[in-house]
Write a protein that holds these residues in place. Structure first.
Motif, PDB file in Angstrom:
ATOM      1  N   ASN A  74      43.586 -67.260 -29.533  1.00 18.45           N
ATOM      2  CA  ASN A  74      42.335 -66.549 -29.917  1.00 18.45           C
ATOM      3  C   ASN A  74      41.160 -67.362 -29.848  1.00 18.45           C
ATOM      4  O   ASN A  74      39.819 -66.865 -29.933  1.00 18.45           O
ATOM      5  CB  ASN A  74      42.584 -65.870 -31.357  1.00 18.45           C
ATOM      6  N   ALA A  75      41.252 -68.850 -30.233  1.00 18.89           N
ATOM      7  CA  ALA A  75      40.326 -69.489 -30.318  1.00 18.89           C
ATOM      8  C   ALA A  75      39.638 -69.858 -28.926  1.00 18.89           C
ATOM      9  O   ALA A  75      38.451 -70.093 -28.788  1.00 18.89           O
ATOM     10  CB  ALA A  75      40.675 -71.016 -30.872  1.00 18.89           C
ATOM     11  N   LYS A  76      40.421 -69.617 -27.834  1.00 14.70           N
ATOM     12  CA  LYS A  76      40.146 -69.964 -26.539  1.00 14.70           C
ATOM     13  C   LYS A  76      39.786 -68.530 -25.799  1.00 14.70           C
ATOM     14  O   LYS A  76      39.491 -68.301 -24.639  1.00 14.70           O
ATOM     15  CB  LYS A  76      41.107 -70.502 -25.814  1.00 14.70           C
ATOM     16  N   ASN A  77      40.003 -67.444 -26.498  1.00 22.08           N
ATOM     17  CA  ASN A  77      39.824 -66.040 -25.909  1.00 22.08           C
ATOM     18  C   ASN A  77      40.606 -65.989 -24.680  1.00 22.08           C
ATOM     19  O   ASN A  77      40.126 -65.587 -23.514  1.00 22.08           O
ATOM     20  CB  ASN A  77      38.254 -66.018 -25.513  1.00 22.08           C
ATOM     21  N   THR A  78      41.928 -66.507 -24.641  1.00 23.25           N
ATOM     22  CA  THR A  78      42.551 -66.409 -23.614  1.00 23.25           C
ATOM     23  C   THR A  78      43.988 -65.872 -23.813  1.00 23.25           C
ATOM     24  O   THR A  78      44.748 -66.172 -24.878  1.00 23.25           O
ATOM     25  CB  THR A  78      43.063 -67.965 -22.879  1.00 23.25           C
ATOM     26  N   VAL A  79      44.512 -65.095 -22.915  1.00 24.10           N
ATOM     27  CA  VAL A  79      45.983 -64.766 -22.882  1.00 24.10           C
ATOM     28  C   VAL A  79      46.775 -65.479 -21.684  1.00 24.10           C
ATOM     29  O   VAL A  79      46.238 -65.400 -20.693  1.00 24.10           O
ATOM     30  CB  VAL A  79      46.071 -63.223 -22.944  1.00 24.10           C
ATOM     31  N   TYR A  80      47.958 -65.514 -21.736  1.00 23.05           N
ATOM     32  CA  TYR A  80      48.807 -66.148 -20.790  1.00 23.05           C
ATOM     33  C   TYR A  80      50.211 -65.463 -20.555  1.00 23.05           C
ATOM     34  O   TYR A  80      50.752 -64.711 -21.395  1.00 23.05           O
ATOM     35  CB  TYR A  80      49.085 -67.577 -21.213  1.00 23.05           C
ATOM     36  N   LEU A  81      50.717 -65.749 -19.247  1.00 22.17           N
ATOM     37  CA  LEU A  81      51.950 -65.148 -19.028  1.00 22.17           C
ATOM     38  C   LEU A  81      52.862 -65.860 -18.391  1.00 22.17           C
ATOM     39  O   LEU A  81      52.224 -66.354 -17.308  1.00 22.17           O
ATOM     40  CB  LEU A  81      51.776 -63.812 -18.239  1.00 22.17           C
ATOM     41  N   GLN A  82      53.629 -66.707 -18.998  1.00 20.02           N
ATOM     42  CA  GLN A  82      54.481 -67.693 -18.629  1.00 20.02           C
ATOM     43  C   GLN A  82      55.647 -67.020 -17.731  1.00 20.02           C
ATOM     44  O   GLN A  82      56.396 -66.214 -18.398  1.00 20.02           O
ATOM     45  CB  GLN A  82      55.134 -68.710 -19.415  1.00 20.02           C
ATOM     46  N   MET A  83      56.008 -67.072 -16.428  1.00 20.30           N
ATOM     47  CA  MET A  83      56.655 -66.612 -15.712  1.00 20.30           C
ATOM     48  C   MET A  83      57.955 -67.457 -14.842  1.00 20.30           C
ATOM     49  O   MET A  83      57.449 -68.450 -14.181  1.00 20.30           O
ATOM     50  CB  MET A  83      56.158 -65.894 -14.615  1.00 20.30           C
ATOM     51  N   ASN A  84      59.142 -67.250 -15.522  1.00 17.60           N
ATOM     52  CA  ASN A  84      60.159 -68.287 -14.922  1.00 17.60           C
ATOM     53  C   ASN A  84      61.100 -67.417 -14.188  1.00 17.60           C
ATOM     54  O   ASN A  84      61.289 -66.095 -14.438  1.00 17.60           O
ATOM     55  CB  ASN A  84      60.746 -68.907 -16.280  1.00 17.60           C
ATOM     56  N   SER A  85      62.070 -68.074 -13.465  1.00 19.50           N
ATOM     57  CA  SER A  85      63.099 -67.621 -12.769  1.00 19.50           C
ATOM     58  C   SER A  85      62.529 -66.417 -11.812  1.00 19.50           C
ATOM     59  O   SER A  85      62.912 -65.277 -11.959  1.00 19.50           O
ATOM     60  CB  SER A  85      64.261 -67.028 -13.873  1.00 19.50           C
ATOM     61  N   LEU A  86      61.591 -66.349 -11.205  1.00 23.48           N
ATOM     62  CA  LEU A  86      60.862 -65.392 -10.544  1.00 23.48           C
ATOM     63  C   LEU A  86      61.889 -64.940  -9.634  1.00 23.48           C
ATOM     64  O   LEU A  86      62.492 -65.637  -8.897  1.00 23.48           O
ATOM     65  CB  LEU A  86      59.480 -66.043 -10.005  1.00 23.48           C
ATOM     66  N   LYS A  87      61.710 -63.652  -9.273  1.00 21.95           N
ATOM     67  CA  LYS A  87      62.576 -62.874  -8.102  1.00 21.95           C
ATOM     68  C   LYS A  87      61.433 -62.382  -7.235  1.00 21.95           C
ATOM     69  O   LYS A  87      60.375 -61.938  -7.474  1.00 21.95           O
ATOM     70  CB  LYS A  87      63.250 -61.924  -8.668  1.00 21.95           C
ATOM     71  N   PRO A  88      62.034 -61.983  -5.802  1.00 17.79           N
ATOM     72  CA  PRO A  88      61.068 -61.355  -5.016  1.00 17.79           C
ATOM     73  C   PRO A  88      60.518 -60.072  -5.715  1.00 17.79           C
ATOM     74  O   PRO A  88      59.124 -59.842  -5.212  1.00 17.79           O
ATOM     75  CB  PRO A  88      61.984 -61.082  -3.738  1.00 17.79           C
ATOM     76  N   GLU A  89      61.288 -59.115  -6.289  1.00 14.14           N
ATOM     77  CA  GLU A  89      60.706 -57.817  -6.986  1.00 14.14           C
ATOM     78  C   GLU A  89      59.708 -58.305  -7.993  1.00 14.14           C
ATOM     79  O   GLU A  89      59.034 -57.005  -8.178  1.00 14.14           O
ATOM     80  CB  GLU A  89      61.808 -57.256  -7.476  1.00 14.14           C
ATOM     81  N   ASP A  90      59.245 -59.282  -8.361  1.00 11.28           N
ATOM     82  CA  ASP A  90      58.232 -59.602  -9.350  1.00 11.28           C
ATOM     83  C   ASP A  90      56.924 -59.799  -8.347  1.00 11.28           C
ATOM     84  O   ASP A  90      55.863 -59.746  -8.877  1.00 11.28           O
ATOM     85  CB  ASP A  90      58.382 -61.129  -9.729  1.00 11.28           C
ATOM     86  N   THR A  91      56.808 -59.749  -7.215  1.00 11.83           N
ATOM     87  CA  THR A  91      55.910 -59.659  -6.230  1.00 11.83           C
ATOM     88  C   THR A  91      54.960 -58.577  -6.553  1.00 11.83           C
ATOM     89  O   THR A  91      55.510 -57.378  -6.474  1.00 11.83           O
ATOM     90  CB  THR A  91      56.031 -59.755  -5.034  1.00 11.83           C
ATOM     91  N   ALA A  92      53.688 -58.957  -6.911  1.00 14.11           N
ATOM     92  CA  ALA A  92      52.763 -57.737  -7.267  1.00 14.11           C
ATOM     93  C   ALA A  92      51.377 -58.382  -7.675  1.00 14.11           C
ATOM     94  O   ALA A  92      51.182 -59.543  -7.602  1.00 14.11           O
ATOM     95  CB  ALA A  92      53.272 -57.039  -8.515  1.00 14.11           C
ATOM     96  N   VAL A  93      50.450 -57.695  -7.704  1.00 13.50           N
ATOM     97  CA  VAL A  93      49.196 -57.972  -8.392  1.00 13.50           C
ATOM     98  C   VAL A  93      49.368 -57.798  -9.772  1.00 13.50           C
ATOM     99  O   VAL A  93      49.597 -56.773 -10.186  1.00 13.50           O
ATOM    100  CB  VAL A  93      47.737 -57.001  -7.711  1.00 13.50           C
ATOM    101  N   TYR A  94      48.879 -59.008 -10.495  1.00 15.29           N
ATOM    102  CA  TYR A  94      49.128 -58.683 -11.807  1.00 15.29           C
ATOM    103  C   TYR A  94      47.626 -58.611 -12.624  1.00 15.29           C
ATOM    104  O   TYR A  94      46.778 -59.528 -12.201  1.00 15.29           O
ATOM    105  CB  TYR A  94      49.821 -60.077 -12.275  1.00 15.29           C
ATOM    106  N   PHE A  95      47.841 -57.720 -13.524  1.00 15.59           N
ATOM    107  CA  PHE A  95      46.231 -57.249 -14.012  1.00 15.59           C
ATOM    108  C   PHE A  95      46.572 -57.713 -15.684  1.00 15.59           C
ATOM    109  O   PHE A  95      47.458 -57.400 -16.239  1.00 15.59           O
ATOM    110  CB  PHE A  95      46.118 -55.891 -13.909  1.00 15.59           C
TER     111      PHE A  95
END
Length: 118
Positions: A74-95
């Motif tokens: 909240n100090a940086k006004n930023t949200v993160y998404l750490q994605m590990n063990s990625l799979k082909p079905e994770d392919t997408a546009v992320y919003f």
């Protein structure tokens, strides 16, 4: 002017990792629930993960539990998404999404492409 700017997407091999970031401006970030959604070609947009206004563990779609982690600064006004063990079905546009239940204000970023090759 409200802005949500995603970054960190790209091309990665199966099993790899990426960290998405969403920088927010133009509203009081700490008042909003922040979420990540994704949309694959020909599919509906789906909720991937969400985190409440003060942080915490977050909640996740079953398909990403144990592999993805949402966090916020909240100090940086930023949200993160750490994605590990990625799979082909994770392919997408992320919003990135910001939502405030009090007044139902809802903001979206433009999205960042994540492609996982097999």
């Amino acid at each position: 002017q409200v802005q949500l700017v995603e970054s960190g997407g790209g091309l990665v091999q199966t099993g790899g990792s990426l960290r998405l970031s969403c920088a927010a401006s133009g509203f009081t970030f700490s008042n909003y629930v922040m979420s990540w959604y994704r949309q694959a070609p020909g599919k509906e947009r789906e909720l991937v993960a969400g985190i409440n206004s003060i942080g915490g563990r977050g909640n996740y779609a079953d398909s990403v539990k144990g592999r993805f982690t949402i966090s916020r600064d909240n100090a940086k006004n930023t949200v993160y998404l750490q994605m590990n063990s990625l799979k082909p079905e994770d392919t997408a546009v992320y919003f990135c999404n910001a939502y405030r239940t009090l007044n139902r204000r809802n903001y979206w970023g433009q999205g960042t492409q994540v492609t996982v090759s097999s």
